[in-house]
Design an enzyme around this catalytic site. Sequence first.
Site, mmCIF file in Angstrom:
data_model
loop_
_atom_site.group_PDB
_atom_site.id
_atom_site.type_symbol
_atom_site.label_atom_id
_atom_site.label_comp_id
_atom_site.label_asym_id
_atom_site.label_seq_id
_atom_site.Cartn_x
_atom_site.Cartn_y
_atom_site.Cartn_z
ATOM 1 N N CYS A 45 30.840 68.526 5.074
ATOM 2 C CA CYS A 45 31.926 67.937 5.686
ATOM 3 C C CYS A 45 32.175 66.766 4.233
ATOM 4 O O CYS A 45 31.371 66.407 3.590
ATOM 5 C CB CYS A 45 31.343 66.406 6.767
ATOM 6 S SG CYS A 45 29.885 65.246 5.846
ATOM 7 N N GLU A 62 25.598 75.178 35.801
ATOM 8 C CA GLU A 62 24.226 75.604 36.966
ATOM 9 C C GLU A 62 25.055 74.691 38.606
ATOM 10 O O GLU A 62 24.397 74.325 39.360
ATOM 11 C CB GLU A 62 23.336 75.338 36.533
ATOM 12 C CG GLU A 62 22.143 76.003 37.454
ATOM 13 C CD GLU A 62 20.812 75.231 36.324
ATOM 14 O OE1 GLU A 62 20.978 74.825 35.483
ATOM 15 O OE2 GLU A 62 19.179 76.227 37.105
ATOM 16 N N GLU A 117 22.329 68.473 5.262
ATOM 17 C CA GLU A 117 21.584 68.657 4.062
ATOM 18 C C GLU A 117 21.407 67.761 3.190
ATOM 19 O O GLU A 117 20.318 67.865 2.081
ATOM 20 C CB GLU A 117 23.449 68.649 2.990
ATOM 21 C CG GLU A 117 23.994 69.958 3.522
ATOM 22 C CD GLU A 117 25.219 69.685 4.947
ATOM 23 O OE1 GLU A 117 24.934 68.572 5.876
ATOM 24 O OE2 GLU A 117 26.374 70.031 5.169
ATOM 25 N N CYS A 164 28.911 64.966 2.776
ATOM 26 C CA CYS A 164 27.918 65.174 2.441
ATOM 27 C C CYS A 164 28.313 66.026 0.787
ATOM 28 O O CYS A 164 27.139 66.651 0.151
ATOM 29 C CB CYS A 164 27.548 66.525 3.052
ATOM 30 S SG CYS A 164 26.420 66.373 4.683
ATOM 31 N N THR A 197 25.906 72.243 45.895
ATOM 32 C CA THR A 197 25.045 71.917 45.623
ATOM 33 C C THR A 197 23.851 71.132 45.523
ATOM 34 O O THR A 197 22.435 70.883 45.620
ATOM 35 C CB THR A 197 24.239 73.217 43.878
ATOM 36 O OG1 THR A 197 25.309 74.037 43.813
ATOM 37 C CG2 THR A 197 22.847 72.556 43.106
HETATM 38 N N1 LIG Z 1 21.779 80.827 42.547
HETATM 39 C C1 LIG Z 1 22.067 80.183 42.176
HETATM 40 O O1 LIG Z 1 21.795 80.201 40.543
HETATM 41 C C2 LIG Z 1 22.102 78.688 42.716
HETATM 42 C C3 LIG Z 1 22.612 77.373 41.855
HETATM 43 C C4 LIG Z 1 23.747 76.530 42.331
HETATM 44 C C5 LIG Z 1 23.392 76.633 43.389
HETATM 45 N N2 LIG Z 1 23.242 77.619 44.085
HETATM 46 C C6 LIG Z 1 23.740 77.785 45.710
HETATM 47 O O2 LIG Z 1 24.998 77.810 46.238
HETATM 48 C C7 LIG Z 1 24.729 76.926 47.097
HETATM 49 C C8 LIG Z 1 25.587 75.622 47.471
HETATM 50 O O3 LIG Z 1 27.084 76.345 47.322
HETATM 51 P P1 LIG Z 1 28.529 75.343 47.009
HETATM 52 O O4 LIG Z 1 29.993 76.994 46.551
HETATM 53 O O5 LIG Z 1 28.885 75.105 48.059
HETATM 54 O O6 LIG Z 1 28.023 74.577 45.979
HETATM 55 P P2 LIG Z 1 29.115 74.482 44.162
HETATM 56 O O7 LIG Z 1 29.818 75.160 43.887
HETATM 57 O O8 LIG Z 1 27.552 73.193 43.302
HETATM 58 O O9 LIG Z 1 29.921 72.771 45.451
HETATM 59 C C9 LIG Z 1 30.657 72.714 45.631
HETATM 60 C C10 LIG Z 1 31.647 71.388 45.545
HETATM 61 O O10 LIG Z 1 32.654 70.890 44.276
HETATM 62 C C11 LIG Z 1 33.020 70.297 44.653
HETATM 63 N N3 LIG Z 1 33.919 70.685 43.407
HETATM 64 C C12 LIG Z 1 34.941 69.635 42.904
HETATM 65 N N4 LIG Z 1 35.811 70.155 42.413
HETATM 66 C C13 LIG Z 1 35.787 71.565 42.375
HETATM 67 C C14 LIG Z 1 36.742 73.308 42.025
HETATM 68 N N5 LIG Z 1 37.302 72.435 41.064
HETATM 69 N N6 LIG Z 1 36.125 74.087 42.368
HETATM 70 C C15 LIG Z 1 34.840 73.737 43.251
HETATM 71 N N7 LIG Z 1 34.438 72.784 43.671
HETATM 72 C C16 LIG Z 1 34.880 72.204 43.671
HETATM 73 C C17 LIG Z 1 33.559 70.160 45.744
HETATM 74 O O11 LIG Z 1 33.456 69.478 46.713
HETATM 75 P P3 LIG Z 1 34.509 68.278 46.811
HETATM 76 O O12 LIG Z 1 35.729 68.460 47.475
HETATM 77 O O13 LIG Z 1 33.899 66.965 47.621
HETATM 78 O O14 LIG Z 1 33.886 67.133 45.151
HETATM 79 C C18 LIG Z 1 32.899 71.820 46.405
HETATM 80 O O15 LIG Z 1 32.261 71.861 47.994
HETATM 81 C C19 LIG Z 1 23.164 76.950 47.890
HETATM 82 O O16 LIG Z 1 22.816 77.381 48.881
HETATM 83 C C20 LIG Z 1 22.433 76.691 46.820
HETATM 84 O O17 LIG Z 1 20.872 76.717 46.891
HETATM 85 C C21 LIG Z 1 22.467 78.672 43.767
#
Ligand SMILES: NC(=O)c1ccc[n+]([C@@H]2O[C@H](COP(=O)([O-])OP(=O)(O)OC[C@H]3O[C@@H](n4cnc5c(N)ncnc54)[C@H](OP(=O)(O)O)[C@@H]3O)[C@@H](O)[C@H]2O)c1
Length: 360
Positions: free
Chosen positions: A73, A294, A50, A82, A194
């Site tokens: 605000c 992501e 504003e 504001c 990831t």
């Molecule tokens: N196409 C897409 O949009 C996209 C995007 C991203 C990734 N990917 C693919 O996904 C794959 C990786 O998968 P991912 O499932 O292992 O990766 P992720 O979901 O990114 O990470 C999983 C890790 O996050 C940690 N984490 C902490 N808090 C959590 C919670 N509340 N819930 C779940 N996890 C938690 C855990 O490890 P800790 O217990 O050690 O913390 C778990 O093993 C790769 O192949 C990648 O290329 C695809």
Amino acid sequence: MAAALNVGRREQGRTWPNPAVGALVVRDTANGPVVIGRGWTARGGRPHAEPQALAQAGEGARGATLYVTLEPCSHHGGTPPCVDAVRAAGIARVVAAVQDPDFRVAGRGFAILREAGIGVDVGIGAAQALVDHAGHMLRVTEGRPHVMLKLAVSADGKVGLAGRHPTAITGETARGRVHMLRATHDAVLTGIGTVLADNPLLTCRLPGMEDRSPLRIVLDADLRLPPTSALARSLDVAPLWIVAAEDAPAEPETVLGAMGIEVMRVRRRPEGGLDLDDTLKLLALRGLTRVMVEAGPRVAASFVAAGLVDEVNLFEAPTVLGVGALDALEGLPLSALGDYLSVVEEQWQGVDRLRIMRRR
Ligand SMILES: NC(=O)c1ccc[n+]([C@@H]2O[C@H](COP(=O)([O-])OP(=O)(O)OC[C@H]3O[C@@H](n4cnc5c(N)ncnc54)[C@H](OP(=O)(O)O)[C@@H]3O)[C@@H](O)[C@H]2O)c1
């Protein structure tokens, strides 16, 4: 109001902890209404929209109408209220899209303006304003940021190759759109899975928009993030926060902390992984309003199952990854998104279909 909403979105992703507001000063002339001042919340949240629009309008603001996307605000924060600037400028009428639920304002801004004899109309453009300001609204009413989940899936609903091997799923146009989404969010959040599989940067690399990279956040209960990862080596581009478990070892925190990476700790869930309610509460306390998730299938499924996803940007590629490839949501069918979200928009991003879903 549509024009005010448009300018208000200019710095979206960079105004946190404040909402990204737009304001226009409009004067009636013999040739019809003319915009004589435009303002939008600046990077870092100040100055507000504003006073900038009013300063541009100057003396022309006397007797003019102010269109603003959120209630002005009424409290002394980092800047004077504001409403004082609106009164001092001699504005005759204020048209606002929505009331600000922040307890320091919550209708007081409108009341002060009305007491000063200024006409106040509320509700024009409200539907779009509620979408644009959803992050601010959730932060002040529920103490958590707005959560947008981005998923890029193959035609058969997969997000990666067997063995968690990275693969490009969507095309160039969709990837550009993802970078745009990063630019308009305060932070991008991923899981350590990831990071270890893909070694992503999670920055905005659109030409000319390199300085719009958001804060990066990794859920990493045991602090496994390699100091040599692309995320840790790009702190000059954007900051990095790691959310770890309360009982995570201290040594990696010392190493990462010395690099300039901030480590914060939350509870573990009994079923494993970090407590997402605690995580989001912490992020809101730190000022975040818009978080883009992501991540891989584990983190994505956790957010969906906890009912914490407010919006989904689901990119669907025409390619098929086949049996054995990674499901988009671990332990959940992709259709689980429909449990509390509905498609509000469908569009094409090159050869990929984008469906935007929002909480019902
Ligand atoms: N196409 C897409 O949009 C996209 C995007 C991203 C990734 N990917 C693919 O996904 C794959 C990786 O998968 P991912 O499932 O292992 O990766 P992720 O979901 O990114 O990470 C999983 C890790 O996050 C940690 N984490 C902490 N808090 C959590 C919670 N509340 N819930 C779940 N996890 C938690 C855990 O490890 P800790 O217990 O050690 O913390 C778990 O093993 C790769 O192949 C990648 O290329 C695809």
